[in-house]
Design an enzyme around this catalytic site. Structure first.
Site, mmCIF file in Angstrom:
data_model
loop_
_atom_site.group_PDB
_atom_site.id
_atom_site.type_symbol
_atom_site.label_atom_id
_atom_site.label_comp_id
_atom_site.label_asym_id
_atom_site.label_seq_id
_atom_site.Cartn_x
_atom_site.Cartn_y
_atom_site.Cartn_z
ATOM 1 N N CYS A 2 45.752 47.761 43.378
ATOM 2 C CA CYS A 2 46.971 48.471 43.042
ATOM 3 C C CYS A 2 48.189 47.720 43.571
ATOM 4 O O CYS A 2 48.109 46.979 44.537
ATOM 5 C CB CYS A 2 47.003 49.891 43.610
ATOM 6 S SG CYS A 2 45.558 50.849 43.192
ATOM 7 N N ARG A 27 47.621 43.338 39.711
ATOM 8 C CA ARG A 27 46.805 44.030 40.710
ATOM 9 C C ARG A 27 46.080 45.237 40.116
ATOM 10 O O ARG A 27 45.330 45.921 40.798
ATOM 11 C CB ARG A 27 47.699 44.498 41.872
ATOM 12 C CG ARG A 27 48.496 43.366 42.486
ATOM 13 C CD ARG A 27 49.450 43.881 43.517
ATOM 14 N NE ARG A 27 48.764 44.233 44.732
ATOM 15 C CZ ARG A 27 48.571 43.409 45.749
ATOM 16 N NH1 ARG A 27 49.033 42.194 45.712
ATOM 17 N NH2 ARG A 27 47.923 43.804 46.816
ATOM 18 N N TRP A 74 44.691 50.322 39.983
ATOM 19 C CA TRP A 74 43.324 49.891 39.639
ATOM 20 C C TRP A 74 42.430 50.954 40.247
ATOM 21 O O TRP A 74 42.334 51.080 41.460
ATOM 22 C CB TRP A 74 43.039 48.512 40.232
ATOM 23 C CG TRP A 74 41.703 47.966 39.815
ATOM 24 C CD1 TRP A 74 41.414 47.368 38.624
ATOM 25 C CD2 TRP A 74 40.491 47.963 40.579
ATOM 26 N NE1 TRP A 74 40.089 46.998 38.599
ATOM 27 C CE2 TRP A 74 39.499 47.348 39.790
ATOM 28 C CE3 TRP A 74 40.145 48.417 41.845
ATOM 29 C CZ2 TRP A 74 38.187 47.175 40.216
ATOM 30 C CZ3 TRP A 74 38.836 48.244 42.279
ATOM 31 C CH2 TRP A 74 37.876 47.630 41.464
ATOM 32 N N ASN A 98 47.969 51.701 48.235
ATOM 33 C CA ASN A 98 47.116 50.570 47.863
ATOM 34 C C ASN A 98 46.038 50.438 48.930
ATOM 35 O O ASN A 98 46.361 50.402 50.113
ATOM 36 C CB ASN A 98 47.988 49.299 47.808
ATOM 37 C CG ASN A 98 47.167 48.037 47.678
ATOM 38 O OD1 ASN A 98 46.081 48.064 47.106
ATOM 39 N ND2 ASN A 98 47.678 46.945 48.204
ATOM 40 N N GLY A 99 44.768 50.358 48.506
ATOM 41 C CA GLY A 99 43.686 50.251 49.485
ATOM 42 C C GLY A 99 42.810 51.487 49.429
ATOM 43 O O GLY A 99 42.892 52.273 48.481
ATOM 44 N N GLU A 486 30.405 29.367 35.816
ATOM 45 C CA GLU A 486 31.793 29.708 35.503
ATOM 46 C C GLU A 486 31.973 29.977 34.010
ATOM 47 O O GLU A 486 32.694 30.892 33.609
ATOM 48 C CB GLU A 486 32.709 28.583 36.003
ATOM 49 C CG GLU A 486 34.186 28.738 35.699
ATOM 50 C CD GLU A 486 34.814 30.019 36.246
ATOM 51 O OE1 GLU A 486 34.174 30.734 37.054
ATOM 52 O OE2 GLU A 486 35.956 30.315 35.841
ATOM 53 N N LYS A 490 33.464 33.414 32.551
ATOM 54 C CA LYS A 490 34.625 33.483 31.646
ATOM 55 C C LYS A 490 34.283 34.280 30.404
ATOM 56 O O LYS A 490 35.038 35.144 29.985
ATOM 57 C CB LYS A 490 35.064 32.088 31.199
ATOM 58 C CG LYS A 490 35.877 31.241 32.121
ATOM 59 C CD LYS A 490 37.229 31.733 32.501
ATOM 60 C CE LYS A 490 37.176 32.747 33.604
ATOM 61 N NZ LYS A 490 37.310 32.287 34.943
ATOM 62 N N GLU A 493 33.710 38.101 31.219
ATOM 63 C CA GLU A 493 34.844 38.914 31.666
ATOM 64 C C GLU A 493 35.872 39.189 30.585
ATOM 65 O O GLU A 493 36.540 40.211 30.617
ATOM 66 C CB GLU A 493 35.500 38.350 32.937
ATOM 67 C CG GLU A 493 36.385 37.147 32.764
ATOM 68 C CD GLU A 493 37.085 36.750 34.077
ATOM 69 O OE1 GLU A 493 37.214 35.542 34.305
ATOM 70 O OE2 GLU A 493 37.512 37.625 34.842
ATOM 71 N N HIS A 509 11.714 29.335 35.078
ATOM 72 C CA HIS A 509 11.230 30.161 36.197
ATOM 73 C C HIS A 509 11.573 31.641 35.978
ATOM 74 O O HIS A 509 11.625 32.408 36.946
ATOM 75 C CB HIS A 509 11.812 29.646 37.511
ATOM 76 C CG HIS A 509 11.336 28.258 37.838
ATOM 77 N ND1 HIS A 509 10.067 28.004 38.287
ATOM 78 C CD2 HIS A 509 11.954 27.062 37.711
ATOM 79 C CE1 HIS A 509 9.925 26.691 38.460
ATOM 80 N NE2 HIS A 509 11.057 26.095 38.108
ATOM 81 N N LYS A 610 43.778 41.089 38.574
ATOM 82 C CA LYS A 610 43.923 39.684 38.957
ATOM 83 C C LYS A 610 43.680 39.486 40.445
ATOM 84 O O LYS A 610 43.155 38.476 40.859
ATOM 85 C CB LYS A 610 45.331 39.221 38.566
ATOM 86 C CG LYS A 610 45.624 37.755 38.821
ATOM 87 C CD LYS A 610 44.969 36.901 37.784
ATOM 88 C CE LYS A 610 45.138 35.424 38.044
ATOM 89 N NZ LYS A 610 44.069 34.640 37.424
HETATM 90 C C1 AGP Z 1 37.978 34.977 37.558
HETATM 91 O O1 AGP Z 1 38.307 34.764 36.244
HETATM 92 C C2 AGP Z 1 38.247 36.286 38.114
HETATM 93 N N1 AGP Z 1 39.499 36.793 37.779
HETATM 94 C C3 AGP Z 1 37.788 36.502 39.541
HETATM 95 O O2 AGP Z 1 36.440 36.173 39.610
HETATM 96 C C4 AGP Z 1 38.541 35.788 40.679
HETATM 97 O O3 AGP Z 1 38.275 34.418 40.658
HETATM 98 C C5 AGP Z 1 38.107 36.423 42.017
HETATM 99 O O4 AGP Z 1 38.490 37.760 42.010
HETATM 100 C C6 AGP Z 1 38.675 35.717 43.217
HETATM 101 O O5 AGP Z 1 40.058 35.754 43.245
HETATM 102 P P1 AGP Z 1 40.877 34.827 44.222
HETATM 103 O O6 AGP Z 1 40.648 33.415 43.794
HETATM 104 O O7 AGP Z 1 42.297 35.257 44.038
HETATM 105 O O8 AGP Z 1 40.383 35.055 45.609
#
Ligand code: AGP
Length: 615
Positions: A2, A27, A74, A98-99, A486, A490, A493, A509, A610
């Protein structure tokens, strides 16, 4: 998570709150809300969705009050609804938070048993009820806030306003970042400095246990739980690459992918020094100090940053011969990692510099006496402030929730760290080249990223083929393995397609059981003579089970991989050391175009944010 913002000043608060909330949406964007103390009382507007929905709701209304609070959510406690949107209230009090309040259930039950009526499922509402109860017992508003803090467990911050604008705006920092910024017309307090308008030139990062009383005439007092504290304002350095807006691009993510060649050029120009025609890697004196003499590196990160860390392990161990351990930060913090201050360096990888688990891991290492280095994109973030040394990712702001250019910057910088720590002899032995030659090769990579971007027609064809599938497997060996992880992250997500990344040798495996006729398997093939034939064998194993093989490799080996693949992309050839930097681009584009074909909100995938400031 948030984002929270508050303003107390001489100007109407609402436009600042709305603008600030737009900046804080990274956020969370489940719902948004504001409360403005408008003479005759508080006016509250909330809406499900992002700030743009909130803006539509307030348009046409006039809010003149100079004290207000705002929130972008969030969801943690309670679903996405207007009832659960902040501000929450009790009596004349309004809160944005927030939190997490971890003992929320016990507090709620106790409050309810004494007659409090709750209107939301949020933990936030318990805070405001507790403060209200303290006021009803006769304490002043600030005293009431202070009195409830010892009852609340967890890491959080909040802003609380009273319907009477003569009362101060109260800000509390108990573990979630909060910054105070002032200017000629008032005082701002927010989760991040990006929420401050341009006229705010300096800020005070609040510390854990700070409580601040802010008044509309621009006065503020910073108190700790026990005593008054002095803080020095720091100048705000706005990022020179902070070009806001999408420009001609359809999405931030696409813009950020396309910015990578220029970004890498910039990073290499500042980190590769030419002296008397010799090339070497340089970092800031602080970073070079923590790197000197290091005997073991412990990397921590989450999500994409964790994948970049794994890539760093491959590169640093092979280039420099220094052992590297990589942990998911949320695991590191709750196991008992054996830390040795005499040999270890903890490297925290985090784009935002605010990820709760990564910060906790960093603090654990610091408390154990281990030197710490943060690789962060957000200058002035908590990780940048708390680590012994910082290397900035220098990627410019990243607005798309999916990390793209910051991942590339992380893997480029970790490669540079490997090269910095490597001896000349070892480089010759491992890479068959001098440092000079390797760094010259590195300087040519931005141009190859440009070429990779120009292969978009082939990427779009692949993305179209993925539009309707339900599962995709990625595989790679060596430095391509973290890339496979990765690539899968991508895709899942932003396109919501189930995807997993595996080491090429691992498929048989277990995961091979998932492969049936038509299952897409995406293989990454760096031009590494040791691994390429092994990868081709792994590809054939999936092919015999009916896989729809998609391969991404270099022009040099095109023949080997395209002959067994249904679709393939041949990227410009380059040393295997750097190839994953180039192949990251089509992986990102593939995820992007797949999500676009599926008509999804690429920059704001469902359920995500984010910056992940809760554990
Ligand atoms: C990646 O596309 C994500 N948004 C997420 O995995 C991100 O990398 C993760 O939350 C870590 O964030 P940071 O690099 O700001 O610590």
């Amino acid at each position: 998570m948030c984002g929270i913002i508050g303003y107390a000043g001489l100007s109407p608060a609402l436009p600042y709150l709305l603008k600030g909330l737009e900046q804080l949406e990274y956020r969370g964007y489940d719902s948004a809300g504001v409360a403005v103390m408008d003479g005759g009382g508080a006016r509250v507007v909330k809406s499900v969705g992002s700030t743009s929905r909130l803006k539509e709701k307030v348009s046409g209304q006039t809010f003149t009050g100079g004290l207000g609070i705002g929130h972008t959510r969030w969801a943690t406690h309670g679903g996405v609804s207007e009832e659960n949107a902040h501000p929450q209230s009790a009596g004349p009090l309004y809160i944005v938070h927030n939190g997490i309040v971890e003992n929320e259930r016990v507090l709620r039950e106790e409050l309810q048993s004494r007659g409090a009526v709750f209107f939301s499922e949020t933990d936030t509402e318990t805070i405001v009820h507790l403060v209200h109860r303290a006021m009803e017992e006769g304490k002043s508003f600030p005293e009431s806030v202070r009195s409830v803090l010892p009852l609340l467990e967890g890491a959080y911050s909040f802003l609380m306003a009273h319907a009477d604008p003569a009362e101060p705006l109260v800000a509390v920092h108990r573990g979630a970042p909060l910054l105070l910024g002032s200017c000629s017309h008032g005082v701002f307090v927010a989760s991040d400095m990006t929420a401050f308008p341009g006229e705010v030139h300096s800020m005070i990062p609040l510390e854990v246990d700070d409580m601040v009383l802010i008044r509309c005439d621009g006065r503020f007092e910073i108190l700790s739980l026990d005593d008054r504290r002095e803080r020095k304002p720091e100048p705000i350095r706005r990022n020179p690459y902070a070009v806001h807006g999408k420009g001609e691009f359809s999405h931030y993510m696409f813009k950020e992918i396309c910015e990578q060649p220029a970004m890498l050029d910039r990073i290499l120009a500042s980190r590769i020094r030419r002296e008397e025609e010799r090339l070497s890697v340089c970092f800031s004196p602080d970073a070079e100090k923590v790197l000197s003499g290091v005997r073991r590196i412990r990397i921590v990160g989450c999500g994409t940053s964790y994948h970049a860390g794994l890539f760093g392990k491959y590169r640093i161990e092979s280039l420099a011969g220094i052992p590297v351990e990589v942990d998911i930060a949320s695991e590191f913090r709750y196991r008992d990692p054996v830390l040795d201050p005499a040999s270890d360096l903890l490297v925290a990888l985090t784009q935002s510099g605010e990820t709760a688990d990564t910060l906790a891991a960093l603090r654990m290492a610091r408390d154990a006496g281990v030197p710490t280095l943060a690789l962060v994109n957000a200058e002035g973030s908590t990780a940048a402030r708390e680590a012994d040394a910082t290397i900035l990712l220098d990627a410019g702001p990243e607005f798309g929730v999916a990390a793209t250019k910051t991942f590339l910057s992380q893997i480029a910088l970790l490669t540079l760290i490997g090269l910095y720590l490597a001896s000349d002899d070892r480089l010759r032995e491992r890479e068959g080249k001098s440092r000079e030659e390797i760094l010259s090769d590195f300087l040519k990579i931005p141009a190859l990223l440009d070429k990779a971007l120009s292969l978009s027609a082939g990427v779009i064809d692949i993305a179209r083929s993925l539009g309707e599938v339900s599962t995709v497997l990625f595989m790679g060996r060596g430095g391509d393995f973290p890339l496979a992880l990765e690539g899968a992250l991508k895709l899942k997500e932003i396109s919501y397609i189930h995807a997993e990344g595996y080491a090429g040798g691992e498929l048989k495996h277990g995961p091979l059981a998932l492969v049936e006729k038509g299952t897409p398997v995406i293989s990454l093939l760096s031009p590494d003579e040791k691994l390429i034939l092994k990868m081709v064998s792994n590809m054939k194993e999936t092919l015999s089970r009916g896989a729809f093989l998609i391969s991404i490799g270099s022009e040099r080996h095109q023949e080997e991989f395209s002959s067994v693949s249904s679709m393939s992309l041949a990227l410009p050839d380059c040393p295997p050391l750097f190839f994953p930097l180039v192949s990251a681009v089509p992986l990102q584009l593939m995820a992007y175009h797949t999500a676009c074909f599926r008509g999804l909100d690429v920059d704001r995938p469902r359920n995500l944010a984010k910056s992940v400031t809760v554990e």
